[in-house]
Design an enzyme around this catalytic site. Sequence first.
Site, mmCIF file in Angstrom:
data_model
loop_
_atom_site.group_PDB
_atom_site.id
_atom_site.type_symbol
_atom_site.label_atom_id
_atom_site.label_comp_id
_atom_site.label_asym_id
_atom_site.label_seq_id
_atom_site.Cartn_x
_atom_site.Cartn_y
_atom_site.Cartn_z
ATOM 1 C CG HIS A 197 -2.095 -0.978 1.000
ATOM 2 N ND1 HIS A 197 -3.285 -0.617 0.392
ATOM 3 C CD2 HIS A 197 -2.218 -2.289 1.304
ATOM 4 C CE1 HIS A 197 -4.098 -1.665 0.344
ATOM 5 N NE2 HIS A 197 -3.473 -2.704 0.891
ATOM 6 C CG HIS A 218 -2.055 -6.986 -1.844
ATOM 7 N ND1 HIS A 218 -1.618 -5.723 -2.120
ATOM 8 C CD2 HIS A 218 -2.935 -6.863 -0.815
ATOM 9 C CE1 HIS A 218 -2.198 -4.859 -1.303
ATOM 10 N NE2 HIS A 218 -3.001 -5.537 -0.484
ATOM 11 N N GLY A 251 -7.527 -13.801 -10.763
ATOM 12 C CA GLY A 251 -7.767 -13.373 -12.134
ATOM 13 C C GLY A 251 -8.472 -12.036 -12.231
ATOM 14 C CG HIS A 253 -7.237 -8.575 -6.452
ATOM 15 N ND1 HIS A 253 -8.397 -9.281 -6.262
ATOM 16 C CD2 HIS A 253 -7.214 -7.643 -5.467
ATOM 17 C CE1 HIS A 253 -9.024 -8.800 -5.204
ATOM 18 N NE2 HIS A 253 -8.334 -7.806 -4.706
ATOM 19 C CG ASP A 277 -6.470 -9.352 0.317
ATOM 20 O OD1 ASP A 277 -6.492 -9.171 1.551
ATOM 21 O OD2 ASP A 277 -6.550 -8.409 -0.492
ATOM 22 N N GLY A 312 -10.503 -6.637 -0.885
ATOM 23 C CA GLY A 312 -10.203 -8.027 -0.599
ATOM 24 C C GLY A 312 -10.694 -8.918 -1.728
#
Length: 387
Positions: A197, A218, A251, A253, A277, A312
């Site tokens: 982030h 992520h 598929g 994100h 997540d 999420g």
Amino acid sequence: MSMSKALTGARIFDGTSWHDDKALLVADGRIEALVAQTDLAEGVEIIDVSGQMIVPGFIDLQVNGGGGVLLNEATTVAGIAQICSAHARLGTTGLLPTLITDTPAITAAAIEAGKQAMRERVAGFLGLHLEGPHLSLARKGAHDPALIRPMLEEDLERILSCRGVFQALMTTVAPESVTPEQVTRLAEAGFIVSIGHTDSSYATAEIYAAAGARTVTHLFNAMSPLAHREPGIVGAALDIGALHAGLIADGIHVHPVAMGVALRAKTGPGRIFLVTDAMSTIGTDLTSFTLNGREILRRDGRLTLADGTLAGADIDMISSVRFVHDTLGLPLEEALRMASAYPAEAAKLSDRKGAIRPGLDADFVVLTDKLDVQSTWIGGTCVYRAS
Ligand SMILES: [Zn+2]
């Protein structure tokens, strides 16, 4: 000493290679040995899993909820246990319930619940992941901007109070809100510091990696992208060998092409590992839920705030493994490692978990040839069996 159990008749993937005609011997919560089926001693309890596969249990280092429970909304041992059991049905044998940016009081409550869950040995609970609140407003994603803030000494002390408590404790931080010195203090105390982030540059990521950051949260999502004159955090995650990186493989994100490019670009020792997540929806029919007082909608495999921001993921670990194998075309063995050995390495758990090897915890999953979860075992105990 409890009686040994032998799972027989399955193909066994130990994390490196396959074994046929071997039985998996389990005793006292650990993997005892892989032995020829003809060499089983008398008095061993036989569990026939013929025609199936035994693979290392999945490890999920970023999982906000499951089974109708979101950690932010249920900072209790019962909440943690519910999340663990919902994901055990989907092959996960170890996870870090993940707290999304919240108030100091909720953060303290989550840590207390985690400590209690550790004392009560909740099956599958490895520790916590504190995702925020020390993030970048520019890359907040679904985190409540009103709660994002720089790390103060008392925030650092709150985390340091967990020293030695958990098998792993991870925290996602952004250089915009945390200093390299704070990263070093956390890393030296044994915590996994993850960069995420953040809108930081490649050069900043280098400084934070050198300060002790071990992972990137992520990959691709909520971070500065890889551009030609500024490689950003994505470039850093792929280029800096020591960094490990989590990846959401739903598929949605991340485009499958971007995933494939990243996987081909990443050289070790750090690896790309799968995270779900996941939110409270996993294992339920929920169509919406609440995070920090805001409604999140579930539709067509997506979870979003009212403005469409992804909040999420609506995916579980076995589905992520299938996606990597079926859609990205990676060998099944590599897809399985991305869900077991690689997250174990990222969280410094490889001496206990992430493979099927004598002496390691007996955490494994029995799968059908269609990759459906048949049963899940944590510490040598069957915690889920498909009916
Ligand atoms: Zn996030």
